[in-house]
Design a protein around this motif. Structure first.
Motif, short mmCIF file in Angstrom:
data_model
loop_
_atom_site.label_atom_id
_atom_site.label_comp_id
_atom_site.label_asym_id
_atom_site.label_seq_id
_atom_site.Cartn_x
_atom_site.Cartn_y
_atom_site.Cartn_z
N PRO A 6 45.01 62.02 30.28
CA PRO A 6 44.81 60.60 30.56
C PRO A 6 45.06 60.29 32.03
CG PRO A 6 46.96 60.95 29.56
CD PRO A 6 46.23 62.28 29.54
N THR A 7 44.38 59.28 32.53
CA THR A 7 44.68 58.82 33.88
C THR A 7 46.01 58.08 33.83
OG1 THR A 7 43.62 56.67 33.59
CG2 THR A 7 42.22 58.50 34.39
N GLU A 9 46.51 55.06 34.61
CA GLU A 9 46.29 53.73 34.05
C GLU A 9 46.09 53.78 32.54
OE1 GLU A 9 46.21 49.83 33.46
OE2 GLU A 9 46.88 50.85 35.28
N GLU A 10 45.38 54.78 32.04
CA GLU A 10 45.20 54.92 30.59
C GLU A 10 46.54 55.11 29.90
OE1 GLU A 10 40.80 57.07 30.41
OE2 GLU A 10 42.60 58.32 30.52
N LEU A 11 47.39 55.92 30.49
CA LEU A 11 48.69 56.18 29.88
C LEU A 11 49.58 54.94 29.95
CD1 LEU A 11 50.17 58.40 28.43
CD2 LEU A 11 51.08 59.14 30.61
N ARG A 12 49.55 54.27 31.08
CA ARG A 12 50.33 53.04 31.21
C ARG A 12 49.87 52.01 30.18
NH1 ARG A 12 50.71 48.27 33.02
NH2 ARG A 12 48.52 48.16 33.53
N ALA A 13 48.56 51.89 30.00
CA ALA A 13 48.00 50.94 29.02
C ALA A 13 48.42 51.32 27.60
CB ALA A 13 46.49 50.90 29.15
N PHE A 14 48.51 52.62 27.32
CA PHE A 14 48.98 53.08 26.01
C PHE A 14 50.38 52.54 25.73
CE2 PHE A 14 51.83 56.11 23.94
CZ PHE A 14 51.24 56.23 22.68
N GLU A 17 50.42 48.76 25.13
CA GLU A 17 49.92 48.45 23.79
C GLU A 17 50.92 48.83 22.70
OE1 GLU A 17 46.45 50.13 20.88
OE2 GLU A 17 45.92 49.83 22.99
N ARG A 53 46.93 61.71 19.71
CA ARG A 53 45.83 61.20 20.53
C ARG A 53 45.22 62.29 21.41
NH1 ARG A 53 45.81 55.56 23.78
NH2 ARG A 53 46.03 54.89 21.63
N TYR A 54 46.06 63.14 21.98
CA TYR A 54 45.58 64.13 22.95
C TYR A 54 45.56 65.56 22.42
CZ TYR A 54 45.64 60.24 26.08
OH TYR A 54 45.37 59.03 26.66
N HIS A 73 53.02 61.51 32.00
CA HIS A 73 51.72 61.80 32.62
C HIS A 73 51.70 63.21 33.20
CE1 HIS A 73 48.69 61.51 35.94
NE2 HIS A 73 47.97 61.14 34.91
#
Length: 84
Positions: A6-7, A9-14, A17, A53-54, A73
């Motif tokens: 994940p980038t 930002e993707e990880l932070r957004a995870f 959420e 997820r990953y 990350h």
């Protein structure tokens, strides 16, 4: 086939959420326990979600080092890049 890491930002957004926190609450350097008051059980539950997820397997012994978005990350990136 391994998934891409994940980038930031993707990880932070995870985390935004999953923890149901305002977006501005979590930054890349945010410490889970110190800044957010998240306990080890919640951290473990989040790591299980990330494993699903990953498609990675995180060892229980690694959880203690996963204290921030940055630490998660870096570990995911290393694991997923190695598997690619």
């Amino acid at each position: 086939m391994a998934k891409n890491a994940p980038t930031r930002e993707e990880l932070r957004a995870f985390f935004v959420e999953e923890l149901e926190l305002p977006d501005e609450t979590i930054a890349y350097e945010t410490e889970f326990a110190a800044d957010l008051g998240i306990d080890s059980l919640t951290t473990m539950e989040l790591m299980v979600q990330l494993e699903k997820r990953y498609g990675v397997r995180l060892e229980e012994s690694e959880f203690a080092a996963l204290t921030s978005v940055k630490a998660v990350h870096e570990l995911l990136t290393a694991r997923l890049d190695a598997a690619a």
